[in-house]
Write a protein that holds these residues in place. Structure first.
Motif, PDB file in Angstrom:
ATOM      1  N   GLU A  44     121.186  79.176  12.167  1.00 25.83           N
ATOM      2  CA  GLU A  44     119.962  79.910  11.845  1.00 25.83           C
ATOM      3  C   GLU A  44     118.718  79.158  12.316  1.00 25.83           C
ATOM      4  O   GLU A  44     117.754  79.767  12.774  1.00 25.83           O
ATOM      5  CB  GLU A  44     119.889  80.198  10.350  1.00 25.83           C
ATOM      6  N   HIS A  89     115.910  81.252  16.067  1.00 20.97           N
ATOM      7  CA  HIS A  89     114.550  81.818  16.083  1.00 20.97           C
ATOM      8  C   HIS A  89     113.568  80.761  16.557  1.00 20.97           C
ATOM      9  O   HIS A  89     113.858  79.561  16.558  1.00 20.97           O
ATOM     10  CB  HIS A  89     114.154  82.341  14.700  1.00 20.97           C
ATOM     11  N   CYS A 146     115.517  86.376  13.125  1.00 22.26           N
ATOM     12  CA  CYS A 146     116.529  85.396  13.519  1.00 22.26           C
ATOM     13  C   CYS A 146     117.767  86.086  14.086  1.00 22.26           C
ATOM     14  O   CYS A 146     118.256  87.060  13.530  1.00 22.26           O
ATOM     15  CB  CYS A 146     116.908  84.546  12.311  1.00 22.26           C
ATOM     16  N   ASN A 156     116.391  83.421  20.671  1.00 23.61           N
ATOM     17  CA  ASN A 156     117.184  84.335  19.861  1.00 23.61           C
ATOM     18  C   ASN A 156     118.454  84.719  20.604  1.00 23.61           C
ATOM     19  O   ASN A 156     118.402  85.212  21.726  1.00 23.61           O
ATOM     20  CB  ASN A 156     116.373  85.586  19.533  1.00 23.61           C
TER      21      ASN A 156
END
Length: 122
Positions: free
Chosen positions: A13, A17, A24, A67
């Motif tokens: 995670e 992003h 995300c 991403n």
């Protein structure tokens, strides 16, 4: 090995992003190559297996380029942080992709040179 690859949710995670408004989209795995040879081997493996590759620097981009919208492997290049060559005569420097602007300016301190924000060509 384990210190150079992670599939942990928090790590994925973190690498899914940047500073953009995009939500995300984490990769399937994060790897930390430490040499050009390792990047080449990882890229060849991803190519053979049709797995997307997503480069990651510091995560400060504003475009959502990190991403992993189709999953894949995130190449975190932060450990490739060597400043290989500095030529004061022609104002050029050869660096690995993990060298930050701050680290470069620290290296340049005392030379009369500096690397400003927004400069292209590094």
């Amino acid at each position: 090995g384990a210190p150079n690859v992670s599939t942990a949710t928090a790590v994925r995670e973190q690498h899914g992003h940047d500073e953009s408004m995009h939500p995300c989209a984490p990769p399937d795995a994060v790897v930390w190559p430490q040499s050009v040879g390792q990047v080449q081997e990882l890229a060849a493996l991803c190519y053979r297996c049709h797995v997307p590759m997503v480069p990651f620097g510091t995560g400060t981009g504003l475009e959502g380029g990190v991403n992993a919208v189709q999953g894949g492997v995130c190449f975190d290049l932060s450990r490739m942080d060597t400043i290989a060559e500095l030529s004061l005569e022609d104002f050029s420097v050869t660096v690995e992709p993990g060298v930050t602007r701050k680290a470069l300016n620290s290296h340049l301190r005392g030379t009369g040179l500096w690397f400003p924000v927004g400069t292209v060509g590094i």
